[in-house]
Design a protein around this motif. Structure first.
Motif, PDB file in Angstrom:
ATOM      1  N   VAL A   1      -4.872  27.093  32.898  1.00 17.76           N
ATOM      2  CA  VAL A   1      -3.673  26.810  33.696  1.00 17.76           C
ATOM      3  C   VAL A   1      -2.628  27.840  33.292  1.00 17.76           C
TER       4      VAL A   1
ATOM      5  N   GLY B   1      -0.194  23.567  37.692  1.00 20.20           N
ATOM      6  CA  GLY B   1      -1.471  22.988  38.105  1.00 20.20           C
ATOM      7  C   GLY B   1      -1.193  21.702  38.851  1.00 20.20           C
TER       8      GLY B   1
ATOM      9  N   ALA C   1      -5.470  21.954  42.212  1.00 20.24           N
ATOM     10  CA  ALA C   1      -5.772  22.638  40.955  1.00 20.24           C
ATOM     11  C   ALA C   1      -7.145  22.227  40.436  1.00 20.24           C
TER      12      ALA C   1
ATOM     13  N   GLY D   1     -10.848  23.491  38.561  1.00 19.28           N
ATOM     14  CA  GLY D   1     -10.489  23.175  37.190  1.00 19.28           C
ATOM     15  C   GLY D   1     -11.556  22.479  36.371  1.00 19.28           C
TER      16      GLY D   1
ATOM     17  N   MET E   1      -4.459  25.966  28.457  1.00 21.61           N
ATOM     18  CA  MET E   1      -3.163  25.956  29.133  1.00 21.61           C
ATOM     19  C   MET E   1      -2.212  26.885  28.408  1.00 21.61           C
TER      20      MET E   1
ATOM     21  N   SER F   1       3.097  26.137  30.790  1.00 20.93           N
ATOM     22  CA  SER F   1       2.525  25.770  32.080  1.00 20.93           C
ATOM     23  C   SER F   1       2.567  24.255  32.231  1.00 20.93           C
TER      24      SER F   1
ATOM     25  N   TYR G   1       0.503  20.709  34.209  1.00 21.08           N
ATOM     26  CA  TYR G   1      -0.718  20.215  34.872  1.00 21.08           C
ATOM     27  C   TYR G   1      -0.475  18.754  35.203  1.00 21.08           C
TER      28      TYR G   1
END
Length: 323
Positions: free
Chosen positions: A197, A201, A206, A210, A217, A221, A223
């Motif tokens: 990521v 995300g 994503a 993924g 990550m 970032s 997610y």
């Protein structure tokens, strides 16, 4: 060099940087030596940046993940890989530019690279639909992953999207089916899968690229199953409470690592990846090398069993504190 973009919480840094730029201009236009003052302010700016970035709230991290100057998939293709050859089209409908991919070499080893691409300026962002793939984008990603499987090549995926495009045309062409098919097929690919990521995300958009044997990550970032604004709009009927939603969603790398949903956090340069893209690429290359090493020697049965256990563990996870 493009003008540096500062986020709202970075305004104290922006003011210092503006003063530094003014002093540099004065020094270049006159015989006055003010280099000591410039150095002093530069050190002060660096320390201020460290202080601000050491105590970021989840909503601020989400803003960094969306930073318009943050490195994207094609930037990492140039820095991390050699001999990259982009491949196009899903062989059914069209070539979705929100997802890019192609053959490359990583540390001399042949591989496949797949990732979201948002675009660097207004024109490119419109061309790439702001990194929100349509079904043909996910079908292209699956085609490339299957090609990698055919030639026994590891696959590197780079995640950076708000989510799958929710337009009528995308729904008519089977958006949810394309995402579901990718998750199903990626879970069964008989080659190593490494997902990172690198920015935002978002949801199934994503997750469709993924599913992996190692999930990394970048430090700043995010997610999440839904954006903070989307969550706030559903729960409180107002996106104004996005910061509160971000706090509850558990979107940050450190929170996800603590829950066991990712394998490694890759630290970013002071001020984020956009401040030092080459330094970020160097750190990420070391992390990817280590991640690939951990799974590259596994036999196919071991690889698939290990991946299945990971996915089952995700399904079994419950956070009683969050209830």
């Amino acid at each position: 060099m493009s003008k540096r973009h500062f986020l709202e919480f970075e305004q104290p840094i922006a003011e210092l940087e503006s003063k530094i730029d003014e002093l540099r201009y004065v020094q270049s236009e006159s015989a006055v030596d003010i280099s000591e003052e410039i150095d002093r302010l530069s050190k002060k700016s660096q320390q201020l940046t460290k202080d601000i970035y050491s105590g970021l709230a989840p909503w601020q991290i989400y803003q960094i993940a969306r930073h318009p100057q943050r490195p994207q998939t094609l930037d990492y293709c140039r820095e991390l890989f050699t001999d990259f050859v982009e491949l196009h089209g899903d062989r059914h409908f069209a070539d979705d530019l929100a997802i890019v991919g192609g053959l490359a070499r990583f540390n001399g080893q042949a591989c496949m690279v797949i990732g979201h691409q948002r675009g660097a300026d207004a024109k490119e962002r419109a061309l790439r639909n702001f990194g929100m793939p349509r079904p043909e984008g996910y079908r292209k990603a699956l085609r490339l992953a299957k090609l990698a499987e055919k030639f026994r090549l590891p696959v590197f995926c780079f995640i950076d999207t708000m989510g799958a495009y929710p337009g009528i045309g995308a729904e008519e062409r089977g958006q949810s089916e394309a995402i579901g098919r990718n998750i199903f097929e990626f879970a069964q690919l008989e080659v190593p899968l490494i997902a990172t990521v690198i920015g935002e995300g978002g949801s199934g958009g994503a997750l469709a690229i993924g599913v992996a044997d190692q999930v990394l990550m970048l430090q700043f970032s995010a997610y999440s199953v839904i954006s903070p604004e989307g969550c706030a709009s559903i729960l409180w009927k107002s996106s104004d409470r996005a910061a509160e939603a971000a706090e509850s969603l558990g979107i940050t790398a450190h929170r996800l690592k603590a829950m066991g949903l990712i394998d490694k956090i890759v630290n970013e340069p002071v001020g984020g990846a956009h401040r030092d893209p080459k330094g970020m690429a160097s750190s990420l290359k070391r992390a990817l090398t280590d991640a690939l090493r951990q799974v590259s020697d596994l036999k196919v049965d071991e690889l698939l069993n290990r991946r299945q256990e990971r996915l089952l563990a995700y399904g079994r996870y419950t956070d009683t504190k969050a209830r």
